[in-house]
Design an enzyme around this catalytic site. Structure first.
Site, PDB file in Angstrom:
ATOM      1  N   GLY A   1      38.643  42.110  36.417  1.00  0.00           N
ATOM      2  CA  GLY A   1      38.734  41.541  38.095  1.00  0.00           C
ATOM      3  C   GLY A   1      37.571  41.427  39.309  1.00  0.00           C
ATOM      4  O   GLY A   1      37.427  41.847  39.630  1.00  0.00           O
TER       5      GLY A   1
ATOM      6  N   TRP B   1      37.787  39.136  41.492  1.00  0.00           N
ATOM      7  CA  TRP B   1      39.164  38.842  43.098  1.00  0.00           C
ATOM      8  C   TRP B   1      38.331  39.810  43.488  1.00  0.00           C
ATOM      9  O   TRP B   1      38.005  40.317  44.933  1.00  0.00           O
ATOM     10  CB  TRP B   1      39.914  39.904  41.888  1.00  0.00           C
ATOM     11  CG  TRP B   1      40.614  39.952  43.273  1.00  0.00           C
ATOM     12  CD1 TRP B   1      41.241  39.232  44.309  1.00  0.00           C
ATOM     13  CD2 TRP B   1      42.311  40.632  42.356  1.00  0.00           C
ATOM     14  NE1 TRP B   1      42.746  40.112  44.939  1.00  0.00           N
ATOM     15  CE2 TRP B   1      42.930  40.145  43.698  1.00  0.00           C
ATOM     16  CE3 TRP B   1      42.616  41.384  41.647  1.00  0.00           C
ATOM     17  CZ2 TRP B   1      44.520  41.385  44.016  1.00  0.00           C
ATOM     18  CZ3 TRP B   1      44.138  41.981  41.223  1.00  0.00           C
ATOM     19  CH2 TRP B   1      44.790  41.662  42.795  1.00  0.00           C
TER      20      TRP B   1
ATOM     21  N   HIS C   1      27.399  45.091  35.054  1.00  0.00           N
ATOM     22  CA  HIS C   1      28.872  44.952  34.307  1.00  0.00           C
ATOM     23  C   HIS C   1      28.112  45.604  33.410  1.00  0.00           C
ATOM     24  O   HIS C   1      28.237  46.911  32.143  1.00  0.00           O
ATOM     25  CB  HIS C   1      29.054  43.668  32.980  1.00  0.00           C
ATOM     26  CG  HIS C   1      29.616  42.658  33.547  1.00  0.00           C
ATOM     27  ND1 HIS C   1      30.470  42.428  34.302  1.00  0.00           N
ATOM     28  CD2 HIS C   1      29.608  41.706  33.720  1.00  0.00           C
ATOM     29  CE1 HIS C   1      30.919  41.473  34.757  1.00  0.00           C
ATOM     30  NE2 HIS C   1      30.384  40.843  34.113  1.00  0.00           N
TER      31      HIS C   1
ATOM     32  N   TYR D   1      43.064  47.265  38.211  1.00  0.00           N
ATOM     33  CA  TYR D   1      43.609  46.335  38.452  1.00  0.00           C
ATOM     34  C   TYR D   1      45.101  46.469  38.784  1.00  0.00           C
ATOM     35  O   TYR D   1      45.411  45.337  39.826  1.00  0.00           O
ATOM     36  CB  TYR D   1      43.383  45.061  37.657  1.00  0.00           C
ATOM     37  CG  TYR D   1      43.711  44.146  37.603  1.00  0.00           C
ATOM     38  CD1 TYR D   1      42.975  42.336  37.721  1.00  0.00           C
ATOM     39  CD2 TYR D   1      44.952  42.932  37.496  1.00  0.00           C
ATOM     40  CE1 TYR D   1      42.758  40.608  37.950  1.00  0.00           C
ATOM     41  CE2 TYR D   1      45.080  42.024  37.147  1.00  0.00           C
ATOM     42  CZ  TYR D   1      44.520  40.846  37.457  1.00  0.00           C
ATOM     43  OH  TYR D   1      44.766  39.601  37.036  1.00  0.00           O
TER      44      TYR D   1
END
Ligand code: A3P
Length: 348
Positions: free
Chosen positions: A91, A94, A153, A242
């Site tokens: 996600g 988003w 990440h 999410y």
């Protein structure tokens, strides 16, 4: 000047031609990177041919490993930094859009918002790739005004202490049900996989994912790092799911604004500002914008990704259309084992 040993074929040598060879710190960092490539275990990659096992996690040898080592050695954290941390396909796109729209909500008119013409990945830097490109990037980051919005990440336990200690950065983390992550990642990686490599079958991807061998994996360890961090320092890490964001976007965006230190005023609430943000950043809206259908995102000199690949279905539970009953059972068992005693339950 240090005498460099011949690098492994996996090595990204681009910094060899770099002017800052005089910089001893930079040389040490480069040598540490090369030493890691020479001496650390190698596994099968999804998009790249190989992954390197470093400090408990699997990283792509160029952008990711180099990014981690650069950040560990060279990034100067600030207590005002706001870092979106994610495992790929949970996600990121988003939440990038939501964070950007929430924090800048008084600056832009929704009808002329930058997100209508700029892909979410271009709104703020992806630290891992950005920082290792050259030392100019480090200087650019150093010169950026506070608060800096960044994304990564990188697993929590691999980040330098200056980022994770009590006076370090603030993190927003989002996790997602591992079955949906696996399927989303498999479909995405096959799109980016070079033509010279044979496509990765779902069975192969499944086995690798279960063994933890996937970019920034094992997935469960990535999630638990941030989960445990959020329990230790809840004011520093906002931990989201999410599935909750899909179910209750307004409530989650409200929490996000509070965490960012910009809670919505009663007036904003009554004017429908939260609804506007949620609508602007919705899958339906973003995926249909020209910029997200036709433009590409340059993550690093090696990785350019079409924006459209970041928008597939955006649904919860789509993995059931791909995984067999045995695969689902095995993944559920691994998840139960990994999360035991943690207090974390994935959304569904
Ligand atoms: P699917 O492949 O399941 O559709 P990331 O941004 O971390 O790479 O994650 C990509 C996943 O998030 C993809 O999932 C993608 O479709 C979904 N996604 C992207 N934008 C979204 C949005 N605005 N709302 C909901 N899901 C979104």
């Amino acid at each position: 000047m240090a005498d460099f040993v011949a690098p492994s074929p996996l090595c990204d040598n681009t910094l060899e031609s770099y002017d800052e060879k005089q910089d001893l710190d930079l040389q040490r960092t480069l040598e540490r990177y090369r030493e890691t490539l020479r001496s650390f275990p190698i596994g099968k990659g999804w998009m790249t041919e190989h992954l390197v096992h470093y400090q408990g996690f699997w990283l792509a040898p160029k952008a990711a490993l180099k990014g981690v080592i650069w950040i560990q050695d060279r990034f100067k954290a600030r207590p005002t930094d706001i870092v979106l941390a994610t495992f790929p396909k949970t996600g990121t796109t988003w939440l990038r859009a939501l964070i950007f729209a929430t924090i800048n909500r008084t600056r832009y008119d929704f009808s002329k918002h930058p997100l209508l013409t700029t892909g979410p990945h271009d709104c703020f830097p992806f630290l891992d790739a950005y920082i290792y490109e050259n030392d100019q990037s480090v200087s650019n980051l150093d010169a950026s005004p506070s608060p800096r919005l960044l994304s990564t990440h990188i697993p929590y336990t691999l980040l330098p202490d200056s980022m994770t200690n009590s006076s370090g950065c603030s993190f927003i983390y989002i996790c997602r049900n591992p079955k949906d992550v696996l399927v989303s990642k498999w479909l995405f990686m096959n799109k980016l996989r070079p033509k010279e490599l044979p496509p990765l079958s779902l069975q192969e991807a499944f086995e690798l994912f279960c063994q933890g061998i996937s970019h920034y994996g094992p997935y469960w360890d990535h999630v638990l790092g941030y989960w445990n961090g959020s329990l230790e320092t809840p004011t520093k890490i906002l931990f989201l799911k999410y599935e909750d964001l899909k179910k209750e976007p307004l409530a989650v965006v409200k929490r996000l604004a509070e965490f960012l230190g910009h809670p919505f005023s009663l007036e904003e609430e009554s004017m429908g500002v939260i609804q506007e943000i949620v609508r602007l950043c919705s899958f339906e809206n973003l995926s249909n914008l020209e910029v997200n259908r036709t433009s590409a995102q340059k993550f690093s000199r090696d990785i350019i990704v079409d924006n459209r690949h970041f928008f597939r279905k955006g649904q919860v539970g789509d993995s059931e259309n791909y995984l067999t009953a045995e695969m689902i059972e095995r993944l559920d068992e691994i998840t139960a084992d990994k999360l035991i005693g943690s207090g974390l339950i994935f959304g569904s």
